[in-house]
Enzyme design. Structure first.
Site, mmCIF file in Angstrom:
data_model
loop_
_atom_site.group_PDB
_atom_site.id
_atom_site.type_symbol
_atom_site.label_atom_id
_atom_site.label_comp_id
_atom_site.label_asym_id
_atom_site.label_seq_id
_atom_site.Cartn_x
_atom_site.Cartn_y
_atom_site.Cartn_z
ATOM 1 N N SER A 1 0.807 -1.217 0.000
ATOM 2 C CA SER A 1 0.000 0.000 0.000
ATOM 3 C C SER A 1 0.840 1.265 0.000
ATOM 4 O O SER A 1 0.384 2.310 -0.478
ATOM 5 C CB SER A 1 -0.937 0.010 1.213
ATOM 6 N N ASP B 1 -2.016 7.063 10.258
ATOM 7 C CA ASP B 1 -2.464 5.955 11.107
ATOM 8 C C ASP B 1 -1.275 5.236 11.733
ATOM 9 O O ASP B 1 -1.399 4.111 12.191
ATOM 10 C CB ASP B 1 -3.328 4.972 10.320
ATOM 11 N N HIS C 1 0.730 4.213 7.426
ATOM 12 C CA HIS C 1 0.698 4.770 6.082
ATOM 13 C C HIS C 1 1.089 6.245 6.109
ATOM 14 O O HIS C 1 0.734 6.972 7.034
ATOM 15 C CB HIS C 1 -0.694 4.608 5.470
#
EC number: 3.1.1.47
Length: 232
Positions: free
Chosen positions: A48, A193, A196
């Site tokens: 990600s 978070d 990320h």
């Protein structure tokens, strides 16, 4: 590394479709199809942190001019990237550089196993794309406060840096500009978070990477620009 043949982090494995919507495989097939009419100088592959980079303005500023392709999928671990590479994501293109950023999702694997997985990716890229350089980004610290996963990522970085010394066309870049404060905490302004990156957090990472990419591209064109100290 002893026992590497039994290492789950270096065994090409597709993601198990637990949710049942087939999104992971759909993304993989899209990446293969999208690459057929492209001539990228740089290909990014990973989890990600790679995928979300594509949504930031700095991607368009720094990497779009390099005709970069983004093959990031959220949640991927090293074994998933290996499967994708073995199943066509580099088949139709000849990039000059492949950027690899994966490993922080290998939660159940040891630092040594994760290192083996990353090394297997480098070896596979060298086999599939012998003309390409490979840039491996170091794993970032994670969690607001010190924790075992953060320490494991640090260990992985040390091991990977040492392992890549044996690969003349592979380079390790420490991607952390200093996200951990003096009190051991990470700010939500950098990692929203605590895993990320925010747009603010992506900026120093991408600029350091872009600088290295330009140097590598220039070296391959015979201009001989020296590498930065953070890259090896």
């Amino acid at each position: 590394m002893s026992g590497e043949g039994e290492n789950p982090a270096s065994k090409p494995t597709p993601v198990q479709d637990v949710q049942g919507d087939g999104r992971w495989m759909s993304l993989h097939h899209r990446f293969v199809a999208d690459s057929k009419d492209k001539e990228p100088e740089v290909v990014f592959i990973g989890d990600s942190l790679v995928q979300l980079m594509h949504q930031c303005e700095i991607w368009r500023e720094l990497f779009s001019p390099l005709h970069a392709l983004n093959f990031g999928i959220g949640g991927d671990s090293t074994q998933h990237v290996l499967w994708r590479l073995e199943n066509g994501e580099l088949e139709h293109i000849r990039p000059k550089i492949v950027v690899v950023w994966v490993g922080t999702n290998n939660h159940s694997h040891t630092a040594e196993q994760v290192t083996g997985g990353i090394k297997a990716i480098v070896q596979l890229v060298n086999k599939l794309q012998p003309q390409a350089r490979v840039v491996v980004l170091g794993l970032l610290p994670r969690g607001q406060h010190p924790n075992p996963l953060r320490e494991k990522n640090r260990q992985v970085n040390e091991l990977v840096r040492a392992a890549l010394a044996g690969y003349p066309r592979a380079h390790f870049l420490d991607a952390d500009p200093g996200f951990v404060h003096s009190d051991g905490t990470i700010s939500h302004h950098d990692m929203y978070d605590y895993l990320h990156l925010s747009r603010l957090g992506y900026t120093p990472v991408c600029r350091a990477l872009h600088s290295l990419l330009l140097r590598l591209l220039a070296q391959d064109q015979g201009q001989g620009i020296p590498l930065p100290e953070t890259a090896s």
